[in-house]
Design a protein around this motif. Structure first.
Motif, short mmCIF file in Angstrom:
data_model
loop_
_atom_site.label_atom_id
_atom_site.label_comp_id
_atom_site.label_asym_id
_atom_site.label_seq_id
_atom_site.Cartn_x
_atom_site.Cartn_y
_atom_site.Cartn_z
N MET A 17 0.83 -1.21 0.00
CA MET A 17 0.00 0.00 0.00
C MET A 17 0.86 1.26 0.00
O MET A 17 0.57 2.23 -0.69
CB MET A 17 -0.95 0.00 1.20
N PHE A 18 1.94 1.23 0.78
CA PHE A 18 2.87 2.36 0.76
C PHE A 18 3.52 2.49 -0.62
O PHE A 18 3.69 3.60 -1.14
CB PHE A 18 3.94 2.19 1.84
N LEU A 19 3.90 1.35 -1.21
CA LEU A 19 4.53 1.37 -2.53
C LEU A 19 3.56 1.89 -3.58
O LEU A 19 3.95 2.65 -4.48
CB LEU A 19 5.01 -0.04 -2.89
N ALA A 20 2.29 1.48 -3.50
CA ALA A 20 1.29 1.93 -4.47
C ALA A 20 1.12 3.44 -4.43
O ALA A 20 1.03 4.10 -5.49
CB ALA A 20 -0.05 1.24 -4.19
N THR A 21 1.09 4.03 -3.23
CA THR A 21 0.96 5.49 -3.13
C THR A 21 2.22 6.19 -3.63
O THR A 21 2.14 7.24 -4.26
CB THR A 21 0.68 5.91 -1.67
N PHE A 22 3.39 5.59 -3.38
CA PHE A 22 4.65 6.18 -3.86
C PHE A 22 4.72 6.14 -5.38
O PHE A 22 5.12 7.12 -6.03
CB PHE A 22 5.83 5.43 -3.24
N LEU A 23 4.33 5.00 -5.98
CA LEU A 23 4.33 4.89 -7.44
C LEU A 23 3.32 5.85 -8.07
O LEU A 23 3.55 6.36 -9.17
CB LEU A 23 4.02 3.45 -7.85
N ALA A 24 2.20 6.08 -7.38
CA ALA A 24 1.23 7.06 -7.89
C ALA A 24 1.82 8.45 -7.92
O ALA A 24 1.49 9.26 -8.80
CB ALA A 24 -0.03 7.03 -7.02
N TRP A 25 2.69 8.75 -6.97
CA TRP A 25 3.36 10.05 -6.95
C TRP A 25 4.38 10.15 -8.09
O TRP A 25 4.52 11.19 -8.72
CB TRP A 25 4.06 10.23 -5.60
N LEU A 26 5.07 9.01 -8.39
CA LEU A 26 6.08 9.01 -9.45
C LEU A 26 5.46 8.93 -10.85
O LEU A 26 5.89 9.63 -11.77
CB LEU A 26 7.04 7.82 -9.26
N PHE A 27 4.45 8.07 -11.01
CA PHE A 27 3.86 7.80 -12.34
C PHE A 27 2.34 7.96 -12.28
O PHE A 27 1.61 6.98 -12.48
CB PHE A 27 4.23 6.39 -12.81
N PRO A 28 1.83 9.15 -12.06
CA PRO A 28 0.38 9.31 -11.90
C PRO A 28 -0.41 9.09 -13.19
O PRO A 28 -1.54 8.60 -13.14
CB PRO A 28 0.24 10.75 -11.41
N HIS A 29 0.15 9.43 -14.32
CA HIS A 29 -0.61 9.33 -15.57
C HIS A 29 -0.82 7.89 -16.01
O HIS A 29 -1.81 7.58 -16.68
CB HIS A 29 0.11 10.11 -16.68
#
Length: 338
Positions: A17-29
């Motif tokens: 879950m932490f990784l998913a939020t971090f990846l959303a910050w890096l690759f939102p599109h």
């Protein structure tokens, strides 16, 4: 305490879950609506498969066996769909003007969700509680939540153009959640044993779909600029609110079970089932209720925090219940020999 914290920290799903939020910050599109991941299609298929597997794994025999204790069932469902929303109403009346509207909506959504199945049953079993009653209540809660959760949310946000389209939402929930659940139950006599042998892999599938939902929700929130507008105080408010809610509900459920004079086994089932809220059901239902709402990440934040908190606290309580000494039998009065 350290052992319980270590168990949570090393849980790949919580780390995910932490990784998913971090990846959303890096690759939102990539994960946003209309992005390369095609989240709206991938997630719909995943949700359908997950609830089909829930239907396959749900034992109707255990469900029927747990029907007898009606007072316990009324208490659990009453707390899940009445007491939790009333606590939100009280909190909103007192603190609503000091909490961001979307975060307050997230707490409403948390309070309207059904109970968990897997963790409620597992913790009840490890604590020596009434497992058939836990299976029935957690399963019944999941089915009732398909109808009651969107209805409870609509009472606050409204129904129609200014809120959620309750009729369309219920149809979507029935098609995506109830239909596969029923299909799984119908096919259980033929496929149940096969999936029981591979339950470890079906549980992984369940969690992967939730992580995809979390990632997609936070991608849409990132693109909308929502998180840039919010400070760290929002996260702190979500953590404190979730912790306070959990502490209050655990105290209320424990006191209620003892006032009703439940046996210890029934008390364990009541406390663990009535205090839980399901991220496994909450994430897919949020995608159907709120759609591609740009604030979905913030709406999901309370349940994402409440989920690990309930696992830590309730696992400690389960160990306490399991180690509690059995009540001593009353000694017979001494009779003096004449």
């Amino acid at each position: 305490m350290q052992a319980h914290l270590k168990r949570v920290v090393t849980d790949w799903f919580l780390c995910g879950m932490f990784l998913a939020t971090f990846l959303a910050w890096l690759f939102p599109h990539f994960g946003a609506s209309g992005g390369s991941m095609h989240a709206e299609y991938v997630i719909n298929i995943g949700v359908f498969v997950v609830f089909f597997l829930h239907g396959i794994n749900l034992s109707s025999e255990q469900f029927r066996h747990g029907l007898k204790n009606w007072r316990l069932h009324l208490m659990v469902q009453g707390f899940t769909f009445v007491v939790f929303p009333l606590l939100w109403w009280l909190g909103n009346s007192v603190l609503g003007s000091h909490v961001p509207a979307l975060l307050m909506l997230g707490f409403l959504y948390l309070c309207a969700l059904p109970s968990t199945i897997s963790s409620s049953v597992a913790l009840t079993g490890s604590a020596g509680g009434n497992v058939p009653a836990a299976i029935l209540n957690a399963s019944l809660s999941s089915v009732l939540g398909i109808f009651l959760t969107p209805w409870l949310v609509s009472l606050v946000v409204g129904n129609g153009s200014d809120g959620i389209d309750l009729g369309a939402t219920l149809l979507d929930l029935c098609a995506m959640l109830l239909l596969p659940l029923v299909l799984g139950q119908l096919l259980r006599p033929w496929l149940g044993r096969f999936f029981a042998r591979h339950k470890r892999y079906t549980n992984v599938m369940d969690k992967v779909v939730i992580l995809l939902l979390v990632y997609a929700a936070f991608c849409n929130s990132m693109i909308s600029g929502l998180w840039q507008q919010q400070g760290g105080s929002v996260l702190l408010t979500a953590v404190l609110g979730s912790a306070l809610l959990l502490a209050l509900i655990l105290w209320l459920t424990t006191r209620s079970a003892r006032l009703l004079r439940f046996s210890q086994a029934d008390e364990i089932a009541a406390v663990f089932c009535a205090s839980k809220k399901s991220l496994a059901a909450g994430a897919p239902m949020a995608a159907l209720i709120f759609g591609a709402h740009p604030g979905l990440g913030l709406i999901l934040l309370p349940i994402m925090i409440y989920h690990p908190l309930q696992l830590i606290v309730c696992s400690i309580m389960a160990e306490h219940y399991a180690n509690r000494p059995a009540p001593l039998a009353k000694e017979a009065p001494l009779v003096s020999a004449r």
